[in-house]
Design a protein around this motif. Structure first.
Motif: not given
Ligand code: C2E
Ligand code: MG
Ligand code: MG
Ligand code: MG
Length: 292
Positions: A97-104, A106-114, A265-268, A273-277
């Motif tokens: 689930t955590a890996c899928l969320q991280n792929v998601e 990245q797919r949204q175009g957010l700066a990659p995080i671990r 926080l929930p994934g969304a 947060l990542l979008e707002r940098k």
């Protein structure tokens, strides 16, 4: 009344059972179906890089909403999952689930995080774990650099030699390794150099009384200094106040995690947060502000 709880053990329920054992019994029985019945989910707590001020990663934290009993803390149910062996299946679900969320993300175009996942002692002793991690990376398509695994100091010290071998194999997959709850176990600091890990997480118990406890401050500064000498990164967990943040910055801690910046926080919500940098505040500015 007699109920089969796992493959080879029986538990007995009688009206004489006290409140605690009744709760435990109920939780153990429901834990079997918790994943299949969609009662489990993950929250993600940001880790802040103190040098850049940006979110560098998140820790996945397991949540369980029991249909009758409500939210159950992992502190309560992880030990039950360990004892019954269910942690193997639940742990795989968490990883995936955590890996899928991280792929998601990245797919949204957010700066990659671990994304960091906690491993329990039983998983750590499971021979199939390496294959499972490798399969999950393949299936989800997450590059291994973006997965981090947290193991506790006590898990490693339990059988240090085989733990080191195991950690080395995990490292070969390319994942990042952290020692969680550092400072609470029995290992000597010098032992760290034998561990093929990238990072130590200073336990919250050393952080919580900063700046009132000078001894805790000395220990924290000491751990940071030693870890850096060994070329390890340091994360401090449980940062709740501006003073604690300031102390860790001054002592060159690499990353912080804690309610002061964000609760899990929930994934969304992590996406936004990542979008707002969102960044950590400057010294004189302890209100968080979204930077355009
Ligand atoms: P941990 O890995 O040390 O995770 C950090 C815990 O500290 C989390 O509690 C987090 O919500 C909490 N925390 C973070 N910042 C603060 C803060 O500023 N103040 C305070 N008071 N607490 C803070 P949580 O989510 O209840 O998890 C507790 C423990 O349960 C974790 O400790 C970890 O050992 C275990 N756990 C959680 N999820 C998993 C999982 O998926 N697998 C395994 N094996 N264990 C897990
Ligand atoms: Mg952890
Ligand atoms: Mg921790
Ligand atoms: Mg901890």
């Amino acid at each position: 009344y007699r109920a089969k709880v796992n493959g080879n053990s029986y538990q007995f329920y009688s009206p004489l059972m006290n409140k605690d054992s009744l709760r435990r019994f109920t939780l153990e029985a429901s834990l079997r179906h918790a994943v299949a019945r969609d009662q489990m989910f993950l929250h993600y707590q940001p880790k802040l890089d103190l040098r850049t001020g940006k979110i560098s990663g998140v820790e996945a934290l397991l949540r369980w909403r029991h249909p009758q009993l409500g939210m159950i803390s992992p502190v309560e149910f992880i030990p039950l999952a360990e004892e019954s062996g269910l942690i193997i299946e639940i742990g795989k679900w968490v990883l995936k689930t955590a890996c899928l969320q991280n792929v998601e993300w990245q797919r949204q175009g957010l700066a990659p995080i671990r994304v960091a996942v906690n491993l329990s002692a039983r998983q750590f002793r499971d021979e199939k774990l390496l294959q499972d991690v490798s399969d999950i990376l393949d299936q989800t398509g997450l590059a291994s650099d973006w997965l981090e695994i947290e193991v506790t100091e006590s898990m490693v010290m339990h059988d240090a030699e085989s733990a080191i071998r195991f950690l080395q194999q995990l490292k070969l997959l390319g994942v990042r390794l952290s020692i969680d709850d550092f400072g609470t176990g029995y290992s000597s600091l010098a032992y760290l150099r034998h561990l093929p890990v990238d990072c130590v997480k200073i336990d919250r118990s050393f952080i919580k009384d900063i700046p009132n406890e000078v001894d805790d401050m000395a220990i924290t500064a000491g751990i940071i200094g030693l870890a850096h000498c060994l070329r390890l990164e340091v994360v401090a967990e449980g940062i709740e106040t501006a003073d604690q943040l300031e102390f860790l910055k001054e002592n060159r801690c690499d990353e912080i995690q804690g309610f002061f910046f964000s609760k899990p926080l929930p994934g969304a919500e992590v996406s936004s947060l990542l979008e707002r940098k969102l960044r950590i505040p400057r010294q004189s500015d302890h209100q968080f502000q979204a930077k355009a």
